[in-house]
Design an enzyme around this catalytic site. Structure first.
Site, PDB file in Angstrom:
ATOM      1  N   HIS A 136      37.979  33.807  39.984  1.00 25.70           N
ATOM      2  CA  HIS A 136      36.836  33.218  40.703  1.00 25.70           C
ATOM      3  C   HIS A 136      35.549  33.348  39.888  1.00 25.70           C
ATOM      4  CE1 HIS A 136      35.380  32.236  45.050  1.00 25.70           C
ATOM      5  NE2 HIS A 136      34.645  31.618  44.153  1.00 25.70           N
ATOM      6  N   GLU A 143      41.681  37.083  47.912  1.00 30.62           N
ATOM      7  CA  GLU A 143      41.191  37.615  46.648  1.00 30.62           C
ATOM      8  C   GLU A 143      40.849  39.087  46.790  1.00 30.62           C
ATOM      9  OE1 GLU A 143      37.939  35.123  45.477  1.00 30.62           O
ATOM     10  OE2 GLU A 143      39.208  33.357  45.139  1.00 30.62           O
ATOM     11  N   ASP A 197      41.210  28.952  39.765  1.00 37.75           N
ATOM     12  CA  ASP A 197      40.121  29.933  39.722  1.00 37.75           C
ATOM     13  C   ASP A 197      39.883  30.608  41.071  1.00 37.75           C
ATOM     14  OD1 ASP A 197      37.887  31.243  38.334  1.00 37.75           O
ATOM     15  OD2 ASP A 197      36.590  30.001  39.585  1.00 37.75           O
TER      16      ASP A 197
END
Length: 470
Positions: A348, A317, A312
Site C-alpha cells: 500500500h 492489511e 498494492d
C-alpha cells in the site's frame, strides 16, 4: 566567445528572468513548494486577519496517528495546539481512551473510526484523513455528532500514477521475476513474452484525478488509452471513453483500477471479468483492496489467462510494519498469491512518496486548522460546505457563531429570533442530508452577550453542536 562575454550573457539572462542564485532546485516539487508562501502572500488582502479562539474551551488537543507527515505536526504546533503523535495506529482500547479528550484526530488508512470509537469522543470537532479514502470513518455517524471530516483527494495522485506506470513496464518485461532470480544466483536472460509498452492499450477503470494523470503519462510513452467511468468525463489527450466495462476488458492489454471502495465496486473484477479480458493481459490495482476478487485472479493466472498482476492494496492489511505480518492469517490466499510468477506485491505504497506525504500533511492540516479556527467547512466530505470571510484585526467585540443542527423546518427562525437583538454582520447557512450548518458573525457584543447567546442556542432542541469563536 570569451569567458567574460559568457559571464555577462548569463548575468543578463538571470536579470531578465529575475532569477536569484539557488532559486532552481533539483526537485521540481520543492521549487514549486518554496514559492507557495510568496505566491499566497501576493494574493492576500492588505488588512491582516484576526485570529479567533474558542469561547469556553481550553487548549486544542490534537491526536495524530500512523506517522502522519511532519508538515502537519508543524502546522498544528505553530497554531499553539497540543499535539500527541504516534508512528502507528493504536489498539481499540487505547484509541478509545485517547480520543475521549481530543478536539481533532488525524489518521491514515489503518485506523478505523466507527461508531464504537466515535461515541466516546466527547470533545471531537474534526477528523483528518491524511489520504484519499475516507471509508475508514463512519461519515454519517460523525456528521450526526457534529464532527466534520476532511481528506486529501488530490495530493498523492501523481505518486500513484507514477507507480502504475512503473508497474506497467515491470510487468511487461517480467523484471520482478528476473530480479528475484538474480538475487538467488540464477542468470536467466530471456525475451519470450517480454514486450515494449509502446503501441499497447491501457484500460483505465475510473477516470478521476489519478486515472486522468495516468492517461497523460501513458500516452507520452506511446500507449493507446481507453477508460471506463460511470459518468461521462472529457478525456485528456487522445484517450477514448468506452461505454461499457466489458468493452474496455476486451480491448485492453493492461487494466488498471482507480475507483473508491463501495458496494458497487466490491469484486469489480472477478471470474467473468477475467474471462472477458485478452489472453495474457495484465491487471494492476492501486485503489482499494476489495475491488478485485483475488482468489479468482489466482485461478486466472494459473490458467494462463492473465499474464501478470501488480497489487498494492489488499482486503485485509497489517496494522503495522514487520516481518511475517503479511501471511495466510491475514488473507487465506496469501501463500498462493506470492508463489505466482510475474506478480508484483507492494504494501500500500501508492501514495507513499516524500512529495505526496508532505503535500497531504499541508492540505489536510490546513483544512483542519481552518475549520477549528474559523469554522470553514469547505472541502469536508460529510458536511455542508460553509465559509465566511475572515474578521479583520480592527473588528473588536465580534463573535462568530458556529451552529450545527438537525435539518428540520423552523430551526433558522428559532436561531434568528435568538440573534435578532444583536447586530448580525454576516451569516451563511447550508444543509446536506440530515445535517445543517449555520455560521454568523455577531458584532458589538461583550462577554455577557456571548455567554447569553451560547446558553440560548444550547437550549434549542435541534442543536447538534455549537461553537463560539471570538
Amino acid at each position: 566567445m570569451s569567458a567574460l562575454d559568457i559571464n555577462n550573457l548569463q548575468n543578463s539572462f538571470n536579470q531578465a528572468l529575475n532569477v536569484s542564485a539557488g532559486a532552481v532546485s533539483t526537485s521540481p516539487t520543492q521549487s514549486y513548494m518554496n514559492s507557495v508562501p510568496a505566491r499566497l502572500h501576493s494574493y492576500s488582502v492588505s488588512q491582516r486577519q484576526k485570529a479567533l479562539k474558542p469561547f469556553f474551551t481550553g487548549d486544542i488537543k490534537i491526536l495524530l496517528l500512523e506517522n502522519v507527515n511532519q508538515t502537519a505536526v508543524e502546522i498544528f504546533t505553530n497554531q499553539g495546539y497540543q499535539v500527541e503523535f504516534y508512528k502507528s495506529s493504536l489498539p481499540e482500547e487505547e484509541l478509545i481512551e485517547k480520543i475521549k479528550d481530543v478536539h481533532a484526530i488525524g489518521i491514515r488508512s489503518k485506523t478505523q473510526l466507527g461508531e464504537n470509537i466515535l461515541k466516546h469522543a466527547k470533545n471531537l470537532v474534526v477528523v483528518g484523513c491524511f489520504c484519499i479514502g475516507t471509508n475508514q470513518v463512519d461519515l454519517k455517524y460523525a456528521a450526526s455528532m457534529g464532527v466534520s471530516v476532511f481528506n486529501s483527494p488530490f495530493s498523492n495522485s501523481r505518486s500513484v500514477a507514477e507507480l502504475v506506470i512503473a508497474e506497467i513496464i515491470v510487468l511487461a518485461r517480467q523484471i520482478g521475476d528476473r530480479s528475484i532470480e538474480l538475487h538467488t544466483g540464477t542468470w536467466n536472460k530471456v525475451s519470450s513474452r517480454c514486450w515494449e509498452v509502446r503501441g499497447k492499450t491501457l484500460g483505465i477503470i475510473g477516470y478521476g484525478h489519478i486515472g486522468s494523470q495516468l492517461s497523460v503519462l501513458a500516452e507520452s510513452m506511446g500507449m493507446h488509452v481507453i477508460y471506463y467511468d460511470i459518468v461521462t468525463i472529457m478525456s485528456l489527450g487522445t484517450a477514448k471513453q468506452v461505454s461499457t466495462l466489458d468493452e474496455l476488458l476486451n480491448k485492453a492489454d493492461f487494466v488498471t483500477l482507480h475507483v473508491p471502495e463501495t458496494a458497487d465496486t466490491k469484486n469489480l473484477l472477478s471470474a467473468p471479468q477475467f474471462a472477458a479480458m485478452k489472453d495474457g493481459a495484465y491487471v494492476i490495482n492501486a485503489s482499494r483492496g476489495t475491488v478485485i476478487d483475488i482468489p479468482s485472479l489466482i485461478l486466472a493466472m494459473k490458467a494462463g489467462k492473465i499474464g501478470g498482476a501488480a497489487i498494492d492494496v489488499f482486503p485485509h492489511e497489517p496494522a503495522k510494519n514487520g516481518a511475517g505480518a503479511f501471511s495466510d492469517d491475514l488473507n487465506k490466499w496469501t501463500s498462493e498469491l506470492v508463489s505466482l510468477p510475474n506478480v508484483i506485491l507492494t504494501p500500500h505504497i501508492g501514495g507513499s512518496t516524500e512529495e505526496a506525504q508532505s503535500a497531504i500533511g499541508v492540505e489536510v492540516a490546513s483544512a483542519m486548522s481552518k475549520y477549528i479556527n474559523e469554522g470553514a467547512s469547505v472541502g469536508s466530505v460529510n458536511f455542508p460546505e460553509v465559509s465566511l470571510r475572515a474578521l479583520n484585526l480592527d473588528q473588536d467585540n465580534t463573535v462568530r457563531v458556529l451552529y450545527i443542527h438537525k435539518n428540520v423546518p423552523g430551526v433558522l427562525k428559532t436561531v434568528n429570533n435568538i440573534l435578532s437583538n444583536h447586530n448580525i454582520e454576516k451569516q451563511f447557512s447550508d444543509s446536506s442530508g440530515e445535517i445543517a450548518y449555520l455560521m454568523a458573525d455577531i458584532a458589538d457584543v461583550n462577554q455577557s452577550d456571548i455567554k447569553s447567546i451560547y446558553d440560548e442556542l444550547n437550549k434549542t432542541p435541534e442543536k447538534i453542536s455549537i461553537r463560539l469563536l471570538y
